[in-house]
Design a protein around this motif. Structure first.
Motif, mmCIF file in Angstrom:
data_model
loop_
_atom_site.group_PDB
_atom_site.id
_atom_site.type_symbol
_atom_site.label_atom_id
_atom_site.label_comp_id
_atom_site.label_asym_id
_atom_site.label_seq_id
_atom_site.Cartn_x
_atom_site.Cartn_y
_atom_site.Cartn_z
ATOM 1 N N GLY A 84 14.696 -5.671 16.598
ATOM 2 C CA GLY A 84 13.340 -5.324 15.801
ATOM 3 C C GLY A 84 12.831 -4.068 16.384
ATOM 4 N N VAL A 85 13.204 -3.638 17.670
ATOM 5 C CA VAL A 85 12.500 -2.347 18.004
ATOM 6 C C VAL A 85 13.002 -0.965 17.597
ATOM 7 C CG1 VAL A 85 11.887 -3.965 20.397
ATOM 8 C CG2 VAL A 85 13.980 -2.330 20.108
ATOM 9 N N SER A 140 10.874 -7.491 11.821
ATOM 10 C CA SER A 140 11.119 -8.823 11.898
ATOM 11 C C SER A 140 12.137 -9.364 10.929
ATOM 12 C CB SER A 140 9.772 -9.723 11.549
ATOM 13 O OG SER A 140 9.306 -9.508 10.308
ATOM 14 N N PRO A 141 12.797 -10.555 11.268
ATOM 15 C CA PRO A 141 13.629 -11.098 10.319
ATOM 16 C C PRO A 141 13.093 -11.373 8.895
ATOM 17 C CG PRO A 141 13.814 -12.239 12.282
ATOM 18 C CD PRO A 141 12.566 -11.367 12.633
ATOM 19 N N PRO A 142 11.854 -11.651 8.510
ATOM 20 C CA PRO A 142 11.535 -11.525 7.326
ATOM 21 C C PRO A 142 11.408 -10.522 6.487
ATOM 22 C CG PRO A 142 10.077 -13.231 8.480
ATOM 23 C CD PRO A 142 10.955 -12.421 9.386
ATOM 24 N N VAL A 143 11.036 -9.472 7.240
ATOM 25 C CA VAL A 143 10.852 -8.002 6.656
ATOM 26 C C VAL A 143 12.217 -7.580 6.276
ATOM 27 C CG1 VAL A 143 10.139 -5.787 6.983
ATOM 28 C CG2 VAL A 143 8.609 -7.633 7.656
ATOM 29 N N ARG A 299 0.584 0.370 -2.897
ATOM 30 C CA ARG A 299 2.051 0.067 -2.963
ATOM 31 C C ARG A 299 2.774 -0.280 -1.881
ATOM 32 N NH1 ARG A 299 3.557 4.882 -5.954
ATOM 33 N NH2 ARG A 299 3.928 5.747 -3.906
ATOM 34 N N ALA A 300 2.861 0.309 -0.736
ATOM 35 C CA ALA A 300 3.438 0.213 0.511
ATOM 36 C C ALA A 300 3.446 -1.090 1.263
ATOM 37 C CB ALA A 300 3.353 1.217 1.545
ATOM 38 N N ALA A 301 1.842 -1.876 0.859
ATOM 39 C CA ALA A 301 1.611 -3.010 1.248
ATOM 40 C C ALA A 301 2.424 -4.057 0.939
ATOM 41 C CB ALA A 301 0.050 -3.304 1.051
ATOM 42 N N MET A 302 3.182 -4.064 0.043
ATOM 43 C CA MET A 302 3.867 -4.850 -0.857
ATOM 44 C C MET A 302 4.755 -5.480 0.399
ATOM 45 S SD MET A 302 6.478 -2.874 -3.108
ATOM 46 C CE MET A 302 7.179 -1.202 -2.887
ATOM 47 N N PHE A 303 5.139 -4.876 1.345
ATOM 48 C CA PHE A 303 6.371 -5.201 2.455
ATOM 49 C C PHE A 303 5.331 -5.700 3.579
ATOM 50 C CE2 PHE A 303 8.543 -1.953 0.278
ATOM 51 C CZ PHE A 303 9.957 -2.722 -0.281
ATOM 52 N N ALA A 304 4.216 -5.702 3.763
ATOM 53 C CA ALA A 304 3.391 -6.066 4.807
ATOM 54 C C ALA A 304 4.016 -7.548 5.476
ATOM 55 C CB ALA A 304 1.789 -6.216 4.364
ATOM 56 N N PRO A 305 4.082 -7.422 6.887
ATOM 57 C CA PRO A 305 4.449 -8.630 7.587
ATOM 58 C C PRO A 305 3.522 -9.667 7.661
ATOM 59 C CG PRO A 305 4.206 -6.968 8.953
ATOM 60 C CD PRO A 305 3.691 -6.360 7.685
ATOM 61 N N VAL A 306 2.905 -10.202 6.619
ATOM 62 C CA VAL A 306 1.920 -11.216 6.833
ATOM 63 C C VAL A 306 2.472 -12.418 7.271
ATOM 64 C CG1 VAL A 306 0.169 -12.467 5.627
ATOM 65 C CG2 VAL A 306 0.786 -10.312 5.101
ATOM 66 N N ARG A 307 2.099 -13.123 8.224
ATOM 67 C CA ARG A 307 2.375 -14.438 8.716
ATOM 68 C C ARG A 307 2.161 -15.717 7.829
ATOM 69 N NH1 ARG A 307 2.674 -14.324 14.586
ATOM 70 N NH2 ARG A 307 3.546 -12.209 15.194
#
Length: 707
Positions: A84-85, A140-143, A299-307
């Motif tokens: 992930g880095v 992260s794995p979900p992203v 638009r780009a927030a559709m990929f936001a990594p929300v927990r």
């Protein structure tokens, strides 16, 4: 005796030869132990004892390189080289450039570590990781899973999707710690959701950990921002996260204000381009680290990594801003649908209008409608009046000044109590001109392009840009011109002369107003740039030149015109009046008069089903030079049920010849994934062979405009 700084120099120069020899030996020994060319190749350096192989996604957005590459992990980077880095690697070195069992050479390129492995399935020598750019885990794995699903759906590369999903790094933002997460807020009151039949039940489901899916047709007025904020707050109360994506920064600011008033500071992040790179990255890190669990953004927030994602919401999904202009051209609505399915969270598509795609979600049972009853709609919506061609032909005021008498009366009455909105479908002064006597379009004498007047005095060609100073009509010889489509500036000038004591303000692409005060004024705006009127809203609105939007040669012309009209009319007070200059018998105009966007979308969906057009079918647009397009379509192994429409020439710009051709490939439901995979495979094979840029073929899955 020697004093001062020169004493040290003298002392060093007087060191015995044995001491100098010892120093030289120590330096030589240190050099021998240190790996040579450490930043580039880590030549001679030991590799990590555990999991010495890193699988890296390199930032090469080309389809034939859409896979992971193995790299050796130097021992000194073993702790920081985590999945992930961000890293820097050498890419492009040939297999013959091997030194000491390690591949060397190639250019430095950015990438992300996807996983660490005990061994590589590649039999040759591996290059070493050049550098760990930052120890911050951003992929992260979900992203990663979401980005891979989006790449597959849109026939694109994973690297291209991650370019859209992950913001640029800011070292200063990473150095600052994120705040501690706050406990879940209390369940909010239903507020404006009581106006919708199933509204309170929808909020209760969110607050108790449910995952309802709904298509929400919001009532006119400013209340929608508070209602969206309450849906997000109810999700937060359940201990989960919430994400809302809106078309632009102005809309995001309204939801941001509503959330702050409802929950206070520190519970949500605002992800928009207006924030600037560093601030936006700092907000994104707060979300990624789990400090904040609510996100509002563009638009780009559709990929936001929300927990612990519990709700994904999109506002005004018909707005073109939700469709990305960069490969692989994902649409926010489709990405959020993917997240709702993979994360098992709630989904909400809201807007004052209703798209055909949203109507299909309801028709298929994937989502449920969230609407108000007809009595509530009639009490909240302004009165709509129409002006058609017959009335315009009999109206002397309309023939003289383009505005019918009903429009003048509406403006005059509205200005007694507040601002009046005037929507014009074109910016500028007089974008399209014609002969005043015979109505023949005014054409350029050099290239036959349309003549325009963006300023009051200038007359030039819209294709070649040539100035036309001595125009006369080639049909009848007249020297007088009239406007076919009048722009916002000309409309503002006409209204300013008619109402000299009233201020006239314009809002358009060059200068968009956010809000106007609650006092008499004329606000002339292009579609989508209408400012909000403070207080109760506009006293009245004029929707001019409706035929200009309805007459566009596009499948979505009627749907888009209705969406623009309803968006503007929703800013008008419930007791106000809206005049639309368009043929009253047309379906979008009738839907506006009845304030029935859902009924219009359902009828459009039924027609699309008969014709086999999206969203009932899946479609891809393939464009490129004629011969290259023909070769591509001949090589691609399309699904058996695929149908190729075209190709047809692409329209040229400013008098230039057509840049190529476009073909549409259509498949029935269920074959969309096979179509995307086939197109991606064929495109990857062409790129691997090194096709010239002049023969490039462009693929777009589910194009927003199909003509």
């Amino acid at each position: 005796m020697v004093f001062g700084k020169n004493a040290c120099v003298s002392s060093a120069n007087e060191s015995p030869p044995e001491q100098l020899a010892l120093i030289r030996e120590m330096v030589a020994e240190a050099k021998a132990k240190a790996p040579k060319a450490k930043p580039r190749t880590w030549r001679g350096a030991a590799v990590a004892e555990e999991l010495p192989v890193a699988r890296v996604l390199v930032n090469k957005g080309v389809l034939h390189l859409d896979r992971l590459f193995d790299y050796a992990v130097p021992a000194e980077l073993a702790e920081t080289a985590r999945p992930g880095v961000r890293v820097r690697v050498r890419f492009g070195a040939g297999s013959h450039r091997v030194h000491g069992g390690r591949r060397e050479g190639g250019g430095l390129i950015d990438g992300f570590i996807v996983e660490r492995c005990a061994e590589s399935d590649y039999n040759g020598a591996l290059a070493a990781l050049a550098q760990v750019v930052s120890p911050e885990v951003v992929l992260s794995p979900p992203v990663l899973a979401l980005a891979r699903a989006v790449a597959d759906r849109y026939a694109g590369s994973l690297a291209d999707v991650l370019q859209l999903a992950l913001p640029a790094r800011s070292a200063r933002a990473e150095a600052r710690p994120s705040p501690e997460p706050l406990p879940p807020p209390p369940v909010p009151e239903p507020g404006g959701w009581t106006r919708y039949g199933a509204g309170p039940a929808f909020l209760r489901a969110l607050a108790t950990g449910g995952a309802p899916r709904a298509v929400w047709t919001a009532l006119p007025g400013p209340g929608w921002a508070d209602e969206l904020a309450r849906a997000m707050a109810a999700t937060l109360a359940s201990g989960r996260g919430a994400l809302a994506v809106v078309p632009d920064g102005r809309t995001a600011a309204r939801v941001d204000t509503a959330l702050t008033e409802l929950l206070g500071e520190g519970r949500h992040a605002l992800l928009t381009a207006e924030s600037g790179p560093e601030k936006r990255y700092r907000q994104w890190l707060a979300v990624s680290r789990g400090s904040v669990r609510a996100v509002v953004g563009t638009r780009a927030a559709m990929f936001a990594p929300v927990r612990d994602l519990g709700l994904v919401a999109i506002w005004d999904d018909g707005d073109s801003s939700h469709s990305d202009d960069h490969a692989p051209f994902p649409h926010v609505r489709e990405v959020l649908e993917l997240r709702a399915v993979t994360d098992g969270c709630a989904f909400l598509a809201g807007g004052t209008s209703c798209t055909v795609e949203a109507a299909q979600l309801v028709e298929t049972g994937w989502a449920r409608p969230l609407v108000a009853d007809r009595e509530t709609v009639r009490s909240a919506a302004p009165r709509i009046r129409t002006v058609g061609d017959e009335l315009l032909a009999r109206d002397g005021a309309a023939r003289a000044a383009r505005l019918p008498s009903l429009a003048w009366e509406t403006v005059r009455e509205g200005l007694k109590s507040g601002p009046v909105l005037v929507q014009v479908p074109r910016r500028g002064y007089a974008p399209r001109l014609a002969c005043e006597r015979c109505r023949a379009p005014a054409r350029c004498t050099a290239c036959a392009g349309p003549l325009e007047a963006p300023d009051e005095r200038d007359l030039h060609c819209g294709w070649c840009g040539r100035t036309e100073s001595a125009w006369h009509c080639g049909e009848c010889g007249s020297f007088r011109l009239r406007a076919q489509v009048v722009g916002a500036r000309r409309t503002a000038e006409e209204l300013g002369r008619a109402f000299p004591a009233v201020p006239v303000r314009t809002s358009g692409r060059d200068h968009v107003l956010d809000e106007v005060p609650d006092r008499p004024a004329l606000v002339v705006s292009t579609p989508g740039a209408e400012p909000v009127a403070a207080g109760a809203g506009y006293a009245a609105a004029l929707l001019l030149d409706g035929w200009a939007m309805l007459g566009r040669p596009d499948l979505r012309a009627g749907e888009e015109a209705l969406r623009r009209w309803i968006a503007a009319a929703s800013l008008v007070r419930a007791e106000g009046q809206v005049v639309v200059v368009a043929e009253p018998t047309l379906r979008p105009v009738q839907a506006l008069v009845r304030w029935d966007p859902v009924g219009h979308a359902v009828r459009e969906l039924a027609e699309r089903a008969q014709l086999g057009f999206p969203p009932v079918s899946r479609m891809a647009a393939v464009a490129g030079p004629g011969e290259a397009l023909e070769a591509f379509l001949g090589a691609v192994e399309l699904p058996p049920d695929a149908e190729v429409l075209g190709p047809v020439p692409l329209p040229g710009r400013r008098g230039e010849p057509s840049p190529g051709e476009r073909a549409l490939v259509r498949v029935p439901p269920g074959s969309g994934a096979a179509l995307a995979a086939a197109l991606k495979s064929a495109q990857a094979a062409r790129m691997a062979r090194g096709v010239a840029a002049a023969d490039a073929v462009r693929i777009r899955i589910d194009p927003p405009d199909i003509g």
